[in-house]
Motif scaffolding. Structure first.
Motif, PDB file in Angstrom:
ATOM      1  N   LYS A  52       0.852  -1.127   0.270  1.00  0.00           N
ATOM      2  CA  LYS A  52      -0.303  -0.013   0.496  1.00  0.00           C
ATOM      3  C   LYS A  52       0.984   0.922   0.609  1.00  0.00           C
ATOM      4  O   LYS A  52       1.973   1.854   0.241  1.00  0.00           O
ATOM      5  N   HIS A  53       0.370   2.385  -0.322  1.00  0.00           N
ATOM      6  CA  HIS A  53       1.447   3.293  -0.289  1.00  0.00           C
ATOM      7  C   HIS A  53       0.478   4.352   0.490  1.00  0.00           C
ATOM      8  O   HIS A  53      -0.516   4.515   0.967  1.00  0.00           O
ATOM      9  N   ASN A  54       1.929   4.681   1.085  1.00  0.00           N
ATOM     10  CA  ASN A  54       2.193   5.580   1.723  1.00  0.00           C
ATOM     11  C   ASN A  54       2.818   6.731   1.967  1.00  0.00           C
ATOM     12  O   ASN A  54       3.782   7.244   2.367  1.00  0.00           O
ATOM     13  N   ASN A  55       2.204   8.056   1.203  1.00  0.00           N
ATOM     14  CA  ASN A  55       3.310   9.044   0.908  1.00  0.00           C
ATOM     15  C   ASN A  55       4.346   8.714  -0.497  1.00  0.00           C
ATOM     16  O   ASN A  55       3.294   8.015  -1.676  1.00  0.00           O
ATOM     17  N   ASP A  59       3.805   1.015   2.024  1.00  0.00           N
ATOM     18  CA  ASP A  59       4.169  -0.737   3.125  1.00  0.00           C
ATOM     19  C   ASP A  59       3.330  -1.516   2.814  1.00  0.00           C
ATOM     20  O   ASP A  59       2.657  -1.851   1.772  1.00  0.00           O
ATOM     21  N   TRP A  61       2.151  -5.149   3.663  1.00  0.00           N
ATOM     22  CA  TRP A  61       1.192  -5.472   4.418  1.00  0.00           C
ATOM     23  C   TRP A  61       0.723  -6.691   5.019  1.00  0.00           C
ATOM     24  O   TRP A  61       0.927  -6.967   3.305  1.00  0.00           O
ATOM     25  N   LYS A  77       0.921  -3.866   9.404  1.00  0.00           N
ATOM     26  CA  LYS A  77       1.842  -3.860   8.544  1.00  0.00           C
ATOM     27  C   LYS A  77       3.321  -4.215   9.059  1.00  0.00           C
ATOM     28  O   LYS A  77       3.037  -5.079  10.529  1.00  0.00           O
TER      29      LYS A  77
END
Length: 144
Positions: A52-55, A59, A61, A77
């Motif tokens: 998953k994109h985090n800024n 990340d 998962w 995470k």
């Protein structure tokens, strides 16, 4: 709706919209064959790991099943999960014990020592409070 559909179904619909509305009502909740099936048992389950994109970071998962903080999809995470699995390496005050399992407290964040967010080696992970984590990153930013 195509003509052959009328003969295959026990219901007859006047249009595609009527057919769609009937399916919405009929397959809701416990009438749905996927109702209550989580993880690999559900036919829409894609993979045990997910990115998953985090800024500007990505990340990782993983699916952990009935983990109490796994969210609605049972994912967490990976670096938090690794710290919890190796709880004996860290101070016990950072963890909550629920049913014999060690969980990081919700206010605890995991810092990557080498600042490489993708390096999830246990020797590279350090649990910190939010204020400690921000302070550490600010010091690093000021040094550059």
């Amino acid at each position: 709706m195509k003509r052959y559909r009328y003969f295959r179904s026990k219901y007859h619909y006047c249009s595609i919209e009527c057919h769609a509305n009937h399916k919405k009502i009929t397959f809701r909740g416990e009438n749905n064959h996927q109702y209550g099936l989580r993880g690999p048992m559900n036919s829409s389950f894609k993979n045990s790991s997910l990115k998953k994109h985090n800024n500007h970071l990505v990340d990782d998962w993983i699916y952990v099943g009935e983990w109490y903080r796994g969210g609605i999809h049972g994912r967490v995470k990976i670096y938090r999960y690794l710290v919890e699995q190796n709880h004996n390496l860290y101070d016990e005050a950072l963890f909550e014990i629920i049913d014999g399992w060690y969980y990081l407290k919700s206010k605890i964040e995991v810092h990557h020592i080498d600042f490489n967010h993708n390096n999830n080696d246990i020797s590279n992970l350090l649990p910190l409070t939010k204020s400690e984590h921000v302070r550490l990153h600010n010091q690093y930013r000021n040094q550059q």
